[in-house]
Design a protein around this motif. Structure first.
Motif, PDB file in Angstrom:
ATOM      1  N   LEU A 171       0.877  -1.168   0.000  1.00 51.41           N
ATOM      2  CA  LEU A 171       0.000   0.000   0.000  1.00 51.41           C
ATOM      3  C   LEU A 171       0.915   1.219   0.000  1.00 51.41           C
ATOM      4  O   LEU A 171       1.415   1.636   1.039  1.00 51.41           O
ATOM      5  N   ALA A 172       1.138   1.746  -1.183  1.00 52.68           N
ATOM      6  CA  ALA A 172       2.121   2.813  -1.350  1.00 52.68           C
ATOM      7  C   ALA A 172       1.499   4.203  -1.379  1.00 52.68           C
ATOM      8  O   ALA A 172       2.170   5.190  -1.119  1.00 52.68           O
ATOM      9  N   ASP A 173       0.214   4.287  -1.708  1.00 54.30           N
ATOM     10  CA  ASP A 173      -0.530   5.547  -1.728  1.00 54.30           C
ATOM     11  C   ASP A 173      -1.724   5.368  -0.798  1.00 54.30           C
ATOM     12  O   ASP A 173      -2.672   4.644  -1.115  1.00 54.30           O
ATOM     13  N   LEU A 174      -1.684   6.024   0.361  1.00 53.24           N
ATOM     14  CA  LEU A 174      -2.698   5.793   1.385  1.00 53.24           C
ATOM     15  C   LEU A 174      -3.947   6.643   1.207  1.00 53.24           C
ATOM     16  O   LEU A 174      -4.965   6.391   1.863  1.00 53.24           O
ATOM     17  N   ALA A 175      -3.903   7.633   0.327  1.00 51.90           N
ATOM     18  CA  ALA A 175      -5.046   8.536   0.186  1.00 51.90           C
ATOM     19  C   ALA A 175      -6.364   7.809  -0.099  1.00 51.90           C
ATOM     20  O   ALA A 175      -7.396   8.154   0.491  1.00 51.90           O
ATOM     21  N   PRO A 176      -6.399   6.805  -0.995  1.00 49.27           N
ATOM     22  CA  PRO A 176      -7.680   6.140  -1.243  1.00 49.27           C
ATOM     23  C   PRO A 176      -8.288   5.493  -0.005  1.00 49.27           C
ATOM     24  O   PRO A 176      -9.520   5.363   0.089  1.00 49.27           O
ATOM     25  N   LEU A 177      -7.463   5.104   0.955  1.00 48.90           N
ATOM     26  CA  LEU A 177      -7.982   4.420   2.139  1.00 48.90           C
ATOM     27  C   LEU A 177      -8.811   5.341   3.018  1.00 48.90           C
ATOM     28  O   LEU A 177      -9.613   4.877   3.834  1.00 48.90           O
ATOM     29  N   MET A 178      -8.648   6.655   2.844  1.00 47.89           N
ATOM     30  CA  MET A 178      -9.470   7.592   3.602  1.00 47.89           C
ATOM     31  C   MET A 178     -10.937   7.491   3.200  1.00 47.89           C
ATOM     32  O   MET A 178     -11.819   7.895   3.965  1.00 47.89           O
ATOM     33  N   ARG A 179     -11.196   6.944   2.015  1.00 54.32           N
ATOM     34  CA  ARG A 179     -12.576   6.827   1.519  1.00 54.32           C
ATOM     35  C   ARG A 179     -13.126   5.411   1.681  1.00 54.32           C
ATOM     36  O   ARG A 179     -14.078   5.035   1.012  1.00 54.32           O
ATOM     37  N   THR A 180     -12.534   4.649   2.588  1.00 53.51           N
ATOM     38  CA  THR A 180     -13.045   3.325   2.914  1.00 53.51           C
ATOM     39  C   THR A 180     -13.532   3.331   4.364  1.00 53.51           C
ATOM     40  O   THR A 180     -13.148   4.194   5.161  1.00 53.51           O
ATOM     41  N   SER A 181     -14.350   2.333   4.714  1.00 61.26           N
ATOM     42  CA  SER A 181     -14.809   2.229   6.097  1.00 61.26           C
ATOM     43  C   SER A 181     -13.669   1.871   7.040  1.00 61.26           C
ATOM     44  O   SER A 181     -13.779   2.080   8.255  1.00 61.26           O
ATOM     45  N   MET A 182     -12.563   1.355   6.513  1.00 63.81           N
ATOM     46  CA  MET A 182     -11.394   1.063   7.352  1.00 63.81           C
ATOM     47  C   MET A 182     -10.873   2.304   8.048  1.00 63.81           C
ATOM     48  O   MET A 182     -10.223   2.214   9.091  1.00 63.81           O
ATOM     49  N   ASN A 183     -11.155   3.468   7.478  1.00 68.06           N
ATOM     50  CA  ASN A 183     -10.571   4.675   8.053  1.00 68.06           C
ATOM     51  C   ASN A 183     -11.145   5.019   9.417  1.00 68.06           C
ATOM     52  O   ASN A 183     -10.564   5.834  10.136  1.00 68.06           O
ATOM     53  N   ALA A 184     -12.240   4.388   9.797  1.00 66.96           N
ATOM     54  CA  ALA A 184     -12.718   4.557  11.170  1.00 66.96           C
ATOM     55  C   ALA A 184     -11.663   4.082  12.155  1.00 66.96           C
ATOM     56  O   ALA A 184     -11.526   4.630  13.250  1.00 66.96           O
ATOM     57  N   ALA A 185     -10.903   3.066  11.784  1.00 73.14           N
ATOM     58  CA  ALA A 185      -9.822   2.561  12.624  1.00 73.14           C
ATOM     59  C   ALA A 185      -8.477   3.185  12.258  1.00 73.14           C
ATOM     60  O   ALA A 185      -7.674   3.510  13.132  1.00 73.14           O
ATOM     61  N   LEU A 186      -8.227   3.367  10.953  1.00 69.78           N
ATOM     62  CA  LEU A 186      -6.929   3.904  10.527  1.00 69.78           C
ATOM     63  C   LEU A 186      -6.751   5.368  10.916  1.00 69.78           C
ATOM     64  O   LEU A 186      -5.628   5.817  11.161  1.00 69.78           O
ATOM     65  N   GLN A 187      -7.841   6.130  10.918  1.00 72.23           N
ATOM     66  CA  GLN A 187      -7.828   7.549  11.320  1.00 72.23           C
ATOM     67  C   GLN A 187      -6.897   8.396  10.458  1.00 72.23           C
ATOM     68  O   GLN A 187      -6.279   9.348  10.931  1.00 72.23           O
ATOM     69  N   LEU A 188      -6.804   8.042   9.187  1.00 72.41           N
ATOM     70  CA  LEU A 188      -5.968   8.830   8.285  1.00 72.41           C
ATOM     71  C   LEU A 188      -6.614  10.175   7.986  1.00 72.41           C
ATOM     72  O   LEU A 188      -7.815  10.255   7.735  1.00 72.41           O
ATOM     73  N   ASP A 189      -5.811  11.224   7.997  1.00 72.47           N
ATOM     74  CA  ASP A 189      -6.231  12.503   7.436  1.00 72.47           C
ATOM     75  C   ASP A 189      -5.329  12.807   6.249  1.00 72.47           C
ATOM     76  O   ASP A 189      -4.385  12.056   5.956  1.00 72.47           O
ATOM     77  N   ALA A 190      -5.624  13.883   5.544  1.00 72.28           N
ATOM     78  CA  ALA A 190      -4.900  14.166   4.304  1.00 72.28           C
ATOM     79  C   ALA A 190      -3.409  14.343   4.557  1.00 72.28           C
ATOM     80  O   ALA A 190      -2.573  13.861   3.775  1.00 72.28           O
ATOM     81  N   GLN A 191      -3.049  15.002   5.657  1.00 68.65           N
ATOM     82  CA  GLN A 191      -1.631  15.248   5.942  1.00 68.65           C
ATOM     83  C   GLN A 191      -0.887  13.945   6.200  1.00 68.65           C
ATOM     84  O   GLN A 191       0.200  13.711   5.651  1.00 68.65           O
ATOM     85  N   GLU A 192      -1.459  13.083   7.038  1.00 67.59           N
ATOM     86  CA  GLU A 192      -0.787  11.823   7.340  1.00 67.59           C
ATOM     87  C   GLU A 192      -0.749  10.913   6.121  1.00 67.59           C
ATOM     88  O   GLU A 192       0.232  10.202   5.898  1.00 67.59           O
ATOM     89  N   ALA A 193      -1.826  10.928   5.327  1.00 66.67           N
ATOM     90  CA  ALA A 193      -1.864  10.075   4.141  1.00 66.67           C
ATOM     91  C   ALA A 193      -0.721  10.404   3.191  1.00 66.67           C
ATOM     92  O   ALA A 193      -0.090   9.502   2.614  1.00 66.67           O
ATOM     93  N   VAL A 194      -0.427  11.677   3.021  1.00 64.93           N
ATOM     94  CA  VAL A 194       0.690  12.078   2.160  1.00 64.93           C
ATOM     95  C   VAL A 194       2.021  11.727   2.823  1.00 64.93           C
ATOM     96  O   VAL A 194       2.907  11.129   2.198  1.00 64.93           O
ATOM     97  N   ALA A 195       2.164  12.083   4.095  1.00 68.18           N
ATOM     98  CA  ALA A 195       3.436  11.874   4.790  1.00 68.18           C
ATOM     99  C   ALA A 195       3.796  10.396   4.888  1.00 68.18           C
ATOM    100  O   ALA A 195       4.974  10.041   4.854  1.00 68.18           O
ATOM    101  N   GLU A 196       2.789   9.521   4.995  1.00 67.40           N
ATOM    102  CA  GLU A 196       3.030   8.091   5.186  1.00 67.40           C
ATOM    103  C   GLU A 196       2.998   7.296   3.881  1.00 67.40           C
ATOM    104  O   GLU A 196       3.114   6.076   3.913  1.00 67.40           O
ATOM    105  N   SER A 197       2.831   7.958   2.750  1.00 67.34           N
ATOM    106  CA  SER A 197       2.760   7.252   1.469  1.00 67.34           C
ATOM    107  C   SER A 197       4.137   7.178   0.827  1.00 67.34           C
ATOM    108  O   SER A 197       4.689   8.203   0.412  1.00 67.34           O
ATOM    109  N   PRO A 198       4.723   5.988   0.699  1.00 65.85           N
ATOM    110  CA  PRO A 198       6.038   5.876   0.055  1.00 65.85           C
ATOM    111  C   PRO A 198       6.068   6.446  -1.355  1.00 65.85           C
ATOM    112  O   PRO A 198       7.125   6.898  -1.811  1.00 65.85           O
TER     113      PRO A 198
END
Length: 262
Positions: A171-198
């Motif tokens: 999972l190299a680009d985390l931005a799409p995961l913000m639009r899944t129900s998993m994000n209730a647990a992952l708690q990704l926001d736009a800043q972290e999604a970019v910072a954590e995406s290889p």
């Protein structure tokens, strides 16, 4: 369920998918027992203060060629390093030690915090065993393996010991995961999604090989192609492999094991 939830769902789309976690656990437990009896295993070694900050270390018989660190999958929410013990079999047979760390999971921990825990594990292992080091991981573990090569993540002397990374179904680009129900647990926001995406990190000097099964969900093929393109590294789409059996090559002689150790 949203369209993206379905896109990132794997159990229903892989033959025998629901049975794999239990099969892995059984196979891994048998492997650990045999390795422990042979004096080749050290289990539940702490690398940090947290309850789940533990790793299992398997040592080859005879001279050690180096260390393989393997990060488990499970979308940063499920499974642990013990479920993958049997994947140490292939590198051990080639003379490599293998470490399988576990970590505190989402939602208890954010993905950025899991990255920091894996940094702790890698640093501890480097101080303990030195190098050279090869790193692999699948899905969330593939993300973590790639993150170890992003600038400023590891101490310079530890990064210098890493010879190669194989990111499996990463999972190299985390931005799409913000639009899944998993994000209730992952708690990704736009800043972290970019910072954590290889995919947003510059291509590393360390050799990287991206690996994915040809029968995986299309989004995993897209993620793999995206990282390979961004990092200008080889991509293998392994025929007839799906999301769960794509890692089986680590157990013995295979193209995947050759990609990691060759």
């Amino acid at each position: 369920m949203t369209d993206l939830d379905d896109a990132y769902a794997n159990m229903a789309y892989a033959p025998g998918g629901p049975h794999y976690p239990a099969l892995w656990a059984e196979t891994a437990a048998a492997f650990r027992g045999a390795a422990l009896a042979a004096g080749m295993a050290q289990l539940d070694l702490p690398y940090g203060p947290g309850e789940r900050q533990r790793l299992d270390l398997f040592e080859p018989q005879g001279r050690r060629r180096g260390l393989v660190i393997c990060f488990h999958g499970g979308y940063w929410m499920h499974l642990d390093g013990k479920g993958w013990s049997h994947l140490a079999r292939g590198p051990l047979a080639e003379g490599w030690a293998v470490a399988l760390p576990s970590y505190a999971q989402c939602p208890e921990q954010r993905i950025s915090g899991i990255t920091r825990q894996m940094v702790q594990a890698v640093e501890v292992l480097h101080r303990r065993l030195g190098g050279p080091i090869r790193i692999c991981g699948q899905v969330g573990g593939g993300h973590l393996a790639a993150r170890m090569l992003c600038p400023g993540v590891l101490a310079p002397e530890t990064r210098a010991a890493i010879e190669k990374v194989v990111a499996i179904s990463p999972l190299a680009d985390l931005a799409p995961l913000m639009r899944t129900s998993m994000n209730a647990a992952l708690q990704l926001d736009a800043q972290e999604a970019v910072a954590e995406s290889p995919i947003h990190c510059p291509p590393p000097e360390v050799p990287v090989h991206v690996w994915v099964g040809a029968r995986e969900r299309p989004v995993f093929l897209e993620q793999a192609r995206g990282l390979a393109a961004a990092w200008h590294c080889p991509l293998t789409i392994e025929p007839e492999r799906h999301h769960f059996n794509v890692i089986e090559g680590l157990e013995g002689p295979s193209p995947l094991l050759e990609a990691l150790l060759g």
